[in-house]
Design a protein around this motif. Structure first.
Motif, PDB file in Angstrom:
ATOM      1  N   SER A  34       0.817  -1.203   0.000  1.00 31.72           N
ATOM      2  CA  SER A  34       0.000   0.000   0.000  1.00 31.72           C
ATOM      3  C   SER A  34       0.859   1.265   0.000  1.00 31.72           C
ATOM      4  N   LEU A  35       0.626   2.119  -0.975  1.00 36.76           N
ATOM      5  CA  LEU A  35       1.312   3.409  -1.006  1.00 36.76           C
ATOM      6  C   LEU A  35       0.953   4.225   0.228  1.00 36.76           C
ATOM      7  N   GLN A  36      -0.301   4.180   0.634  1.00 38.04           N
ATOM      8  CA  GLN A  36      -0.759   4.923   1.813  1.00 38.04           C
ATOM      9  C   GLN A  36       0.039   4.509   3.056  1.00 38.04           C
ATOM     10  N   PHE A  40      12.468   3.462   3.627  1.00 39.98           N
ATOM     11  CA  PHE A  40      11.189   3.923   3.092  1.00 39.98           C
ATOM     12  C   PHE A  40      11.372   4.875   1.904  1.00 39.98           C
ATOM     13  N   ASP A  41      12.449   5.661   1.900  1.00 41.80           N
ATOM     14  CA  ASP A  41      12.759   6.483   0.722  1.00 41.80           C
ATOM     15  C   ASP A  41      12.902   5.595  -0.510  1.00 41.80           C
ATOM     16  N   GLU A  42      13.670   4.530  -0.345  1.00 40.71           N
ATOM     17  CA  GLU A  42      13.910   3.613  -1.453  1.00 40.71           C
ATOM     18  C   GLU A  42      12.617   2.927  -1.888  1.00 40.71           C
ATOM     19  N   MET A  43      11.810   2.504  -0.936  1.00 45.36           N
ATOM     20  CA  MET A  43      10.541   1.852  -1.255  1.00 45.36           C
ATOM     21  C   MET A  43       9.617   2.789  -2.033  1.00 45.36           C
ATOM     22  N   LEU A  44       9.515   4.023  -1.564  1.00 51.27           N
ATOM     23  CA  LEU A  44       8.641   4.975  -2.246  1.00 51.27           C
ATOM     24  C   LEU A  44       9.114   5.242  -3.671  1.00 51.27           C
ATOM     25  N   THR A  45      10.424   5.338  -3.831  1.00 54.94           N
ATOM     26  CA  THR A  45      10.987   5.608  -5.156  1.00 54.94           C
ATOM     27  C   THR A  45      10.877   4.404  -6.085  1.00 54.94           C
ATOM     28  N   ASN A  46      11.344   3.254  -5.613  1.00 58.68           N
ATOM     29  CA  ASN A  46      11.456   2.087  -6.492  1.00 58.68           C
ATOM     30  C   ASN A  46      10.159   1.296  -6.654  1.00 58.68           C
ATOM     31  N   SER A  90       8.072  10.686  -6.285  1.00 59.76           N
ATOM     32  CA  SER A  90       9.165  11.654  -6.263  1.00 59.76           C
ATOM     33  C   SER A  90       8.630  12.991  -5.766  1.00 59.76           C
ATOM     34  N   ASN A  91       9.546  13.915  -5.559  1.00 57.59           N
ATOM     35  CA  ASN A  91       9.200  15.285  -5.172  1.00 57.59           C
ATOM     36  C   ASN A  91       8.277  15.362  -3.951  1.00 57.59           C
ATOM     37  N   LEU A  92       8.642  14.643  -2.901  1.00 59.78           N
ATOM     38  CA  LEU A  92       7.860  14.673  -1.666  1.00 59.78           C
ATOM     39  C   LEU A  92       8.033  16.016  -0.964  1.00 59.78           C
ATOM     40  N   SER A  93       6.955  16.581  -0.503  1.00 61.34           N
ATOM     41  CA  SER A  93       7.026  17.787   0.329  1.00 61.34           C
ATOM     42  C   SER A  93       5.971  17.683   1.421  1.00 61.34           C
ATOM     43  N   VAL A 107       1.148  15.683   2.856  1.00 59.63           N
ATOM     44  CA  VAL A 107       2.257  15.233   2.025  1.00 59.63           C
ATOM     45  C   VAL A 107       1.828  15.366   0.577  1.00 59.63           C
ATOM     46  N   THR A 108       2.583  16.142  -0.179  1.00 56.90           N
ATOM     47  CA  THR A 108       2.365  16.290  -1.607  1.00 56.90           C
ATOM     48  C   THR A 108       3.492  15.543  -2.310  1.00 56.90           C
ATOM     49  N   TYR A 109       3.160  14.831  -3.361  1.00 55.91           N
ATOM     50  CA  TYR A 109       4.165  14.056  -4.072  1.00 55.91           C
ATOM     51  C   TYR A 109       3.770  13.893  -5.537  1.00 55.91           C
ATOM     52  N   GLN A 110       4.751  13.517  -6.307  1.00 54.24           N
ATOM     53  CA  GLN A 110       4.569  13.263  -7.734  1.00 54.24           C
ATOM     54  C   GLN A 110       4.572  11.751  -7.925  1.00 54.24           C
ATOM     55  N   GLN A 111       3.620  11.256  -8.695  1.00 47.42           N
ATOM     56  CA  GLN A 111       3.610   9.850  -9.079  1.00 47.42           C
ATOM     57  C   GLN A 111       3.256   9.812 -10.562  1.00 47.42           C
ATOM     58  N   GLY A 112       4.261   9.509 -11.355  1.00 44.68           N
ATOM     59  CA  GLY A 112       4.083   9.613 -12.801  1.00 44.68           C
ATOM     60  C   GLY A 112       3.904  11.078 -13.171  1.00 44.68           C
ATOM     61  N   ASP A 113       2.877  11.367 -13.931  1.00 42.08           N
ATOM     62  CA  ASP A 113       2.588  12.744 -14.337  1.00 42.08           C
ATOM     63  C   ASP A 113       1.645  13.461 -13.382  1.00 42.08           C
ATOM     64  N   GLU A 114       1.207  12.756 -12.353  1.00 33.71           N
ATOM     65  CA  GLU A 114       0.223  13.318 -11.432  1.00 33.71           C
ATOM     66  C   GLU A 114       0.860  13.835 -10.146  1.00 33.71           C
TER      67      GLU A 114
END
Length: 97
Positions: free
Chosen positions: A3-5, A34-40, A45-48, A58-65
């Motif tokens: 789960s991404l959540q 967890f950084d690696e898990m979220l990335t791979n 990407s671009n977590l803030s 938490v705002t993040y980029q996943q693909g183009d979204e």
């Protein structure tokens, strides 16, 4: 962790600990995991992070979204609060070289 959540929740919880305890090697290693898990695994990407009196956002980029999730502060800060209440149970053990 499928789960991404859940991965974001765990990452944020340990990031809060790392920010409060920058010399805590176990916390730093866990955050890197967890950084690696979220990335791979989740291609995040671009977590803030932003906060208010009640929530973490938490705002993040996943693909183009660009996506945004929120978590109650009391849930995210529970680990840090435990460490602060019983620091003797969470002694930092530096990595031996």
């Amino acid at each position: 962790m499928k789960s991404l959540q859940d991965a974001l929740y765990n990452w944020l919880t340990i990031k809060v600990v790392c920010d409060a305890r920058p010399d805590d090697t176990a916390a730093q290693e866990t955050r890197a995991f967890f950084d690696e898990m979220l990335t791979n695994q989740h291609h995040v990407s671009n977590l803030s992070i932003t906060t208010d009196a009640v929530m973490y956002y938490v705002t993040y980029q996943q693909g183009d979204e660009t996506k945004k999730v929120r978590y109650p502060r009391e849930l995210i800060e529970i680990m840090l609060n435990q460490i602060n209440q019983e620091p003797e149970k969470y002694e930092n053990y530096p990595i031996e070289e």
